[in-house]
Scaffold this motif. Structure first.
Motif, PDB file in Angstrom:
ATOM      1  N   THR A   1       7.890   2.021  -9.949  1.00 40.08           N
ATOM      2  CA  THR A   1       7.900   2.408  -8.530  1.00 40.08           C
ATOM      3  C   THR A   1       7.554   1.192  -7.666  1.00 40.08           C
ATOM      4  O   THR A   1       6.982   0.206  -8.152  1.00 40.08           O
ATOM      5  CB  THR A   1       6.860   3.507  -8.253  1.00 40.08           C
ATOM      6  OG1 THR A   1       5.553   2.958  -8.501  1.00 40.08           O
ATOM      7  CG2 THR A   1       7.088   4.726  -9.138  1.00 40.08           C
ATOM      8  N   ASP A   2       7.850   1.314  -6.378  1.00 41.70           N
ATOM      9  CA  ASP A   2       7.489   0.230  -5.453  1.00 41.70           C
ATOM     10  C   ASP A   2       5.978   0.006  -5.477  1.00 41.70           C
ATOM     11  O   ASP A   2       5.513  -1.132  -5.389  1.00 41.70           O
ATOM     12  CB  ASP A   2       7.941   0.578  -4.030  1.00 41.70           C
ATOM     13  CG  ASP A   2       9.429   0.336  -3.838  1.00 41.70           C
ATOM     14  OD1 ASP A   2      10.079  -0.167  -4.774  1.00 41.70           O
ATOM     15  OD2 ASP A   2       9.942   0.651  -2.753  1.00 41.70           O
ATOM     16  N   GLN A   3       5.217   1.106  -5.596  1.00 43.53           N
ATOM     17  CA  GLN A   3       3.758   0.966  -5.596  1.00 43.53           C
ATOM     18  C   GLN A   3       3.279   0.213  -6.846  1.00 43.53           C
ATOM     19  O   GLN A   3       2.411  -0.661  -6.765  1.00 43.53           O
ATOM     20  CB  GLN A   3       3.104   2.341  -5.515  1.00 43.53           C
ATOM     21  CG  GLN A   3       1.627   2.238  -5.211  1.00 43.53           C
ATOM     22  CD  GLN A   3       0.910   3.576  -5.257  1.00 43.53           C
ATOM     23  OE1 GLN A   3       1.471   4.568  -5.694  1.00 43.53           O
ATOM     24  NE2 GLN A   3      -0.327   3.584  -4.823  1.00 43.53           N
TER      25      GLN A   3
END
Ligand code: SF4
Length: 208
Positions: free
Chosen positions: A107-109
Protein backbone atom coordinates in the motif's frame (compact mmCIF):
# COMPACT_ATOMS: atom_id res chain seq x y z
CA UNK A 1 2.32 10.22 -1.73
CA UNK A 2 5.16 12.26 -3.12
CA UNK A 3 8.65 11.41 -2.05
CA UNK A 4 9.90 14.05 -4.48
CA UNK A 5 8.79 16.76 -2.09
CA UNK A 6 10.68 15.25 0.84
CA UNK A 7 14.01 16.69 1.75
CA UNK A 8 16.72 14.27 0.68
CA UNK A 9 18.62 13.37 3.79
CA UNK A 10 18.81 10.59 6.33
CA UNK A 11 18.89 12.21 9.75
CA UNK A 12 18.74 9.08 11.89
CA UNK A 13 21.73 7.08 10.76
CA UNK A 14 25.41 7.64 10.10
CA UNK A 15 26.15 4.64 7.87
CA UNK A 16 24.48 2.05 5.66
CA UNK A 17 25.24 -0.53 8.36
CA UNK A 18 23.23 1.47 10.89
CA UNK A 19 20.31 1.66 8.48
CA UNK A 20 20.45 -2.12 8.10
CA UNK A 21 20.65 -2.62 11.88
CA UNK A 22 17.43 -0.70 12.38
CA UNK A 23 15.59 -2.14 9.38
CA UNK A 24 16.46 -5.68 10.44
CA UNK A 25 14.26 -5.37 13.55
CA UNK A 26 11.74 -2.91 12.15
CA UNK A 27 8.08 -3.04 13.16
CA UNK A 28 7.03 0.29 11.63
CA UNK A 29 4.27 -1.27 9.53
CA UNK A 30 2.11 -4.40 9.66
CA UNK A 31 4.23 -6.18 7.05
CA UNK A 32 6.57 -7.16 9.88
CA UNK A 33 3.89 -9.52 11.23
CA UNK A 34 4.15 -12.06 8.43
CA UNK A 35 7.75 -11.74 7.30
CA UNK A 36 10.43 -14.40 7.73
CA UNK A 37 13.35 -12.10 6.90
CA UNK A 38 13.75 -8.41 6.29
CA UNK A 39 15.13 -8.12 2.76
CA UNK A 40 17.35 -5.07 2.89
CA UNK A 41 19.43 -5.16 -0.30
CA UNK A 42 22.45 -6.76 -1.92
CA UNK A 43 25.28 -5.97 -4.27
CA UNK A 44 28.05 -3.40 -4.29
CA UNK A 45 27.36 -0.51 -1.88
CA UNK A 46 29.63 1.66 -4.07
CA UNK A 47 27.77 0.79 -7.28
CA UNK A 48 26.89 3.52 -9.74
CA UNK A 49 23.71 1.69 -10.74
CA UNK A 50 20.96 0.84 -8.28
CA UNK A 51 17.97 -1.33 -9.17
CA UNK A 52 14.87 -0.79 -7.06
CA UNK A 53 11.98 -3.23 -7.13
CA UNK A 54 8.62 -3.49 -5.42
CA UNK A 55 9.12 -5.83 -2.48
CA UNK A 56 10.24 -9.32 -1.51
CA UNK A 57 8.41 -12.38 -2.82
CA UNK A 58 8.34 -15.82 -1.20
CA UNK A 59 11.91 -16.85 -2.11
CA UNK A 60 13.28 -13.48 -1.08
CA UNK A 61 11.40 -13.67 2.24
CA UNK A 62 12.84 -17.14 2.84
CA UNK A 63 16.42 -16.21 1.95
CA UNK A 64 16.61 -12.56 3.01
CA UNK A 65 17.99 -11.62 -0.43
CA UNK A 66 16.33 -9.44 -3.09
CA UNK A 67 15.47 -10.69 -6.57
CA UNK A 68 16.50 -14.33 -6.17
CA UNK A 69 13.24 -16.04 -7.20
CA UNK A 70 12.27 -16.74 -10.82
CA UNK A 71 11.70 -13.07 -11.61
CA UNK A 72 14.97 -12.15 -9.92
CA UNK A 73 16.87 -14.76 -11.87
CA UNK A 74 15.49 -13.31 -15.08
CA UNK A 75 16.51 -9.80 -14.01
CA UNK A 76 20.02 -11.07 -13.25
CA UNK A 77 20.16 -12.71 -16.67
CA UNK A 78 19.05 -9.51 -18.40
CA UNK A 79 21.57 -7.39 -16.48
CA UNK A 80 24.45 -9.79 -17.03
CA UNK A 81 23.65 -10.19 -20.73
CA UNK A 82 24.95 -6.63 -21.15
CA UNK A 83 28.28 -7.51 -19.57
CA UNK A 84 27.47 -5.89 -16.24
CA UNK A 85 27.96 -7.95 -13.10
CA UNK A 86 24.97 -7.91 -10.75
CA UNK A 87 27.17 -8.25 -7.66
CA UNK A 88 30.05 -5.96 -8.71
CA UNK A 89 28.33 -3.26 -10.76
CA UNK A 90 24.92 -2.88 -9.14
CA UNK A 91 23.11 -2.66 -5.85
CA UNK A 92 19.57 -4.04 -5.63
CA UNK A 93 16.89 -3.13 -3.10
CA UNK A 94 13.12 -2.84 -2.84
CA UNK A 95 10.63 -0.16 -1.92
CA UNK A 96 9.37 -2.28 0.99
CA UNK A 97 11.73 -4.55 2.90
CA UNK A 98 9.15 -7.10 4.10
CA UNK A 99 7.02 -9.39 1.96
CA UNK A 100 3.40 -8.30 1.51
CA UNK A 101 1.13 -11.30 2.27
CA UNK A 102 0.31 -13.29 -0.86
CA UNK A 103 2.65 -11.03 -2.86
CA UNK A 104 0.02 -8.30 -3.01
CA UNK A 105 1.12 -4.83 -4.04
CA UNK A 106 2.32 -2.81 -1.02
CA UNK A 107 0.00 0.00 0.00
CA UNK A 108 1.01 3.64 -0.29
CA UNK A 109 1.13 3.77 3.51
CA UNK A 110 3.48 0.76 3.74
CA UNK A 111 5.73 2.27 1.09
CA UNK A 112 5.78 5.59 2.92
CA UNK A 113 6.63 3.91 6.24
CA UNK A 114 9.52 2.04 4.65
CA UNK A 115 10.77 4.88 2.48
CA UNK A 116 13.27 6.34 4.98
CA UNK A 117 15.31 3.13 4.70
CA UNK A 118 15.35 3.28 0.91
CA UNK A 119 16.09 6.99 0.93
CA UNK A 120 19.05 6.35 3.24
CA UNK A 121 20.27 3.49 1.05
CA UNK A 122 20.22 5.81 -1.96
CA UNK A 123 22.04 8.47 0.02
CA UNK A 124 24.84 6.17 1.18
CA UNK A 125 25.21 4.22 -2.05
CA UNK A 126 24.90 7.43 -4.12
CA UNK A 127 24.08 5.80 -7.47
CA UNK A 128 24.15 7.91 -10.62
CA UNK A 129 21.66 5.66 -12.37
CA UNK A 130 18.52 4.29 -10.70
CA UNK A 131 16.53 1.60 -12.48
CA UNK A 132 12.94 1.45 -11.27
CA UNK A 133 11.77 -2.10 -11.76
CA UNK A 134 8.03 -2.01 -12.39
CA UNK A 135 5.18 0.41 -11.82
CA UNK A 136 5.12 0.09 -8.03
CA UNK A 137 8.77 1.08 -7.73
CA UNK A 138 8.09 4.05 -10.01
CA UNK A 139 5.21 5.12 -7.77
CA UNK A 140 7.01 4.39 -4.52
CA UNK A 141 10.24 6.20 -5.38
CA UNK A 142 9.14 9.13 -7.55
CA UNK A 143 5.40 9.27 -6.83
CA UNK A 144 4.64 8.81 -10.55
CA UNK A 145 1.49 6.84 -11.35
CA UNK A 146 1.79 6.78 -15.15
CA UNK A 147 1.31 3.35 -16.75
CA UNK A 148 4.66 1.61 -17.03
CA UNK A 149 3.89 0.85 -20.69
CA UNK A 150 3.91 4.60 -21.41
CA UNK A 151 6.91 5.66 -19.37
CA UNK A 152 9.37 2.74 -19.48
CA UNK A 153 12.63 3.43 -21.22
CA UNK A 154 12.56 7.17 -20.47
CA UNK A 155 15.16 8.95 -18.37
CA UNK A 156 13.57 10.77 -15.44
CA UNK A 157 15.00 13.33 -13.08
CA UNK A 158 15.19 12.44 -9.39
CA UNK A 159 15.71 14.43 -6.19
CA UNK A 160 18.63 12.14 -5.35
CA UNK A 161 21.85 14.10 -5.85
CA UNK A 162 21.58 14.34 -9.62
CA UNK A 163 20.91 10.64 -10.23
CA UNK A 164 18.72 9.90 -13.22
CA UNK A 165 16.16 7.12 -13.22
CA UNK A 166 14.72 4.81 -15.84
CA UNK A 167 11.60 2.68 -15.30
CA UNK A 168 11.59 -0.77 -16.88
CA UNK A 169 9.08 -3.61 -16.93
CA UNK A 170 9.09 -5.89 -13.89
CA UNK A 171 10.62 -9.29 -14.74
CA UNK A 172 7.52 -11.08 -13.41
CA UNK A 173 5.60 -9.34 -16.23
CA UNK A 174 8.21 -10.61 -18.68
CA UNK A 175 7.77 -14.14 -17.35
CA UNK A 176 4.08 -13.88 -18.21
CA UNK A 177 4.97 -12.49 -21.67
CA UNK A 178 7.90 -14.68 -22.72
CA UNK A 179 8.09 -13.78 -26.42
CA UNK A 180 11.22 -11.83 -27.33
CA UNK A 181 9.97 -10.82 -30.77
CA UNK A 182 10.47 -7.20 -31.81
CA UNK A 183 8.13 -4.83 -29.98
CA UNK A 184 7.28 -7.24 -27.14
CA UNK A 185 7.88 -6.29 -23.47
CA UNK A 186 10.96 -8.52 -23.38
CA UNK A 187 12.42 -6.94 -26.51
CA UNK A 188 11.69 -3.44 -25.17
CA UNK A 189 13.37 -4.34 -21.89
CA UNK A 190 16.43 -5.49 -23.78
CA UNK A 191 16.49 -2.09 -25.52
CA UNK A 192 16.12 -0.32 -22.16
CA UNK A 193 18.94 -2.29 -20.57
CA UNK A 194 21.20 -1.51 -23.53
CA UNK A 195 20.46 2.19 -23.01
CA UNK A 196 21.24 1.83 -19.30
CA UNK A 197 24.52 0.15 -20.18
CA UNK A 198 25.39 2.99 -22.59
CA UNK A 199 24.69 5.56 -19.88
CA UNK A 200 26.82 3.58 -17.44
CA UNK A 201 29.73 3.41 -19.88
CA UNK A 202 29.51 7.16 -20.51
CA UNK A 203 29.55 7.70 -16.77
CA UNK A 204 32.63 5.54 -16.31
CA UNK A 205 34.45 7.40 -19.12
CA UNK A 206 33.73 10.69 -17.38
CA UNK A 207 34.84 9.29 -14.01
CA UNK A 208 38.18 7.97 -15.31
S1 SF4 B 1 8.15 -3.13 5.30
FE1 SF4 B 1 9.65 -1.60 5.97
S2 SF4 B 1 8.53 -0.28 7.40
FE2 SF4 B 1 7.34 -2.18 7.18
S3 SF4 B 1 8.07 -3.48 8.87
FE3 SF4 B 1 9.28 -4.00 7.04
S4 SF4 B 1 11.15 -2.75 7.22
FE4 SF4 B 1 9.59 -1.87 8.58
Amino acid sequence: MSQQSEQFYAPMWTSLEEVWDEASVCTRCDLHCSRTHVVFGSGNPKAKIMFIGEGPGQTEDETGLPFVGRAGQLLTKIVESTGLSREKDTYIANVVKCRPPGNRVPTDQEMAMCFPYLRAQIQYIAPQIIVLVGATALRGVLGIKSPITKIRGQWLETPFNGAKAMPIFHPSYLLRNPSSAEGTPKWLTWMDVQEIKRAYEALMVNVS
